[in-house]
Scaffold this active site. Structure first.
Site, PDB file in Angstrom:
ATOM      1  N   SER A 177      46.500  43.810  32.764  1.00 17.74           N
ATOM      2  CA  SER A 177      45.948  43.776  34.113  1.00 17.74           C
ATOM      3  C   SER A 177      44.442  43.607  34.169  1.00 17.74           C
ATOM      4  O   SER A 177      43.911  43.133  35.164  1.00 17.74           O
ATOM      5  CB  SER A 177      46.341  45.047  34.868  1.00 17.74           C
ATOM      6  OG  SER A 177      45.824  46.200  34.211  1.00 17.74           O
ATOM      7  N   HIS A 205      52.140  41.741  36.581  1.00 19.19           N
ATOM      8  CA  HIS A 205      51.228  40.634  36.877  1.00 19.19           C
ATOM      9  C   HIS A 205      51.778  39.277  36.441  1.00 19.19           C
ATOM     10  O   HIS A 205      51.078  38.270  36.555  1.00 19.19           O
ATOM     11  CB  HIS A 205      49.876  40.899  36.228  1.00 19.19           C
ATOM     12  CG  HIS A 205      49.187  42.102  36.779  1.00 19.19           C
ATOM     13  ND1 HIS A 205      48.394  42.070  37.903  1.00 19.19           N
ATOM     14  CD2 HIS A 205      49.205  43.405  36.365  1.00 19.19           C
ATOM     15  CE1 HIS A 205      47.938  43.289  38.155  1.00 19.19           C
ATOM     16  NE2 HIS A 205      48.414  44.116  37.238  1.00 19.19           N
ATOM     17  N   LYS A 237      52.460  42.523  44.364  1.00 13.38           N
ATOM     18  CA  LYS A 237      51.464  41.579  43.854  1.00 13.38           C
ATOM     19  C   LYS A 237      51.880  40.165  44.256  1.00 13.38           C
ATOM     20  O   LYS A 237      51.595  39.740  45.357  1.00 13.38           O
ATOM     21  CB  LYS A 237      51.297  41.780  42.344  1.00 13.38           C
ATOM     22  CG  LYS A 237      50.768  43.185  42.025  1.00 13.38           C
ATOM     23  CD  LYS A 237      50.630  43.452  40.562  1.00 13.38           C
ATOM     24  CE  LYS A 237      50.023  44.824  40.309  1.00 13.38           C
ATOM     25  NZ  LYS A 237      50.897  45.940  40.740  1.00 13.38           N
TER      26      LYS A 237
END
Length: 386
Positions: A177, A205, A237
């Site tokens: 990250s 991610h 996300k």
């Protein structure tokens, strides 16, 4: 030891480590309004630009009309609705695994998995740069914790060879990250299979961004459930919503339902939010142009920074870390960019190791080429600071 909180806060300020919140006055988008005025932001994990998508918002509204707002109870009491169940099935299909299980946050998912799979007789092997949720999950699991150097498969192999335990679990971010690089997933999976360990990948991610139809880092690497038994992904996300899921075998999901405390003892996600996430998932899978545009912007940005000669870490993902070194320099760079109308917060220890304070620049499919060029122009004028 007294509770001298003011002294502790003063020490953080003196060390350039004090954190402050901003109050946004507009929805998620590259251009946002804060109390200080309008800023072009490069710090959002809304990678595909879905957080403020009208179809996703409409899905939330329809969901609230049908289901109301709160779930009212945990999944195991009366909180599990048809909306939750449909989302789980669609997530499992998206990542190519038999089943998926919803959690309220990625943090809770990681804590729940490690707590359910490990005890004092187990050992967890954790990459040094793993996300804080994996670090805390390992500690809370009560298992022995062994840390291996970042992406160092050879060192991990030596650690595994020296440990004889009934359960050995390797845990890693799939996309790290703060650095934006990918774990050596194929090598880790092969090592796990050779040594009889299990591998868990946190793809917070990568899910939605990488792989065919955004299926994630494991799909991009061609790794199935046998190779990586535990996959965690988040919904806040790339999908622009909220929550998380764990995907794997039928036996894994049933084990988590029985034993994952952070699943059992918490209220279910609002069902309306599950409906919105179903819309976001459909858009993410179908609209490959979002990933194509994002990849184009990443290349454009990296080419531009390369011409400037700035200390940018190697990353092909939306996370582009510009290393400042000291916290004071990172803060000065961030302040300079803000004066140029750009929001790129400084990331400092303990979020990143000492001496690696940085600007964590994040690109999204909602940005335009002009936005990237404006950022590059501002980066070309960064001040020389200590």
């Amino acid at each position: 030891m007294s509770f001298d909180l003011e002294a502790g806060l003063a020490a953080r300020r003196a060390a350039d480590l004090y954190r402050q919140r901003r109050v946004a006055q507009s929805p998620q988008a590259p251009g946002r309004v804060f109390g200080e005025g309008a800023l072009l932001t490069f710090c959002s994990n809304d990678y595909l630009g879905l957080a403020n998508h009208p179809e996703v918002s409409a899905g939330l509204a329809r969901g609230s009309e049908r289901w109301g707002v709160g779930a009212g109870a945990s999944h195991l009491l009366a909180g599990h609705t048809a909306a939750h169940h449909a989302l789980e099935e669609e997530l499992a299909d998206a990542v190519g695994r038999p089943r998926a299980l919803l959690f309220s946050t990625g943090y809770m998912a990681n804590v729940g998995v490690l707590g359910a799979l490990l005890d004092r007789n187990g050992v967890v092997f954790s990459d040094r740069l793993n996300h804080a949720s994996l670090i805390d999950a390992a500690r809370l699991s009560r298992a022995e914790v062994q840390i291996y150097p970042h992406c160092d498969v050879a060192h991990l192999q030596r650690l595994l060879a020296a440990v004889n335990a009934p359960r050995r679990l390797i845990v890693t971010d799939a996309v790290f990250s703060m650095d934006g690089n990918l774990a050596p997933l194929a090598e880790l999976a092969a090592l796990a299979q050779r040594t009889g360990a299990w591998l868990m990948a946190d793809d917070a991610h990568g899910f939605g961004v990488l792989g065919p139809e955004g299926a994630g880092s494991l799909a991009q690497a061609g790794l199935d459930t046998a190779a990586v038994p535990v996959l965690m992904g988040t919904l806040g996300k790339a999908l622009g919503c909220f929550g998380a899921f764990v995907a794997g075998s039928e036996a894994l999901i049933e084990t988590l339902i029985q034993h994952a405390r952070s699943y059992i003892y918490t209220t279910a996600l609002p069902p309306a939010l599950a409906e919105a996430t179903r819309v976001a998932l459909r858009l993410a899978r179908a609209e490959s142009w979002r990933r194509e545009k994002l990849a184009f912007l990443i290349r454009r940005f990296r080419d531009g920074v390369g011409q400037l000669g700035l200390p940018l870490l190697a990353s092909d993902t939306p996370i582009q870390p510009l290393i400042a070194g000291s916290s004071s320099r990172a803060l000065a760079w961030s302040a300079h960019l803000e004066a140029c109308g750009l929001l790129v917060p400084a990331v400092r220890p303990p979020t990143v190791p000492q001496g690696t304070a940085r600007l964590r620049i994040v690109l999204t499919a909602a940005h335009g080429e002009g936005d990237v060029d404006r950022l590059l122009e501002a980066l070309a004028t960064l001040p020389e600071t200590d």
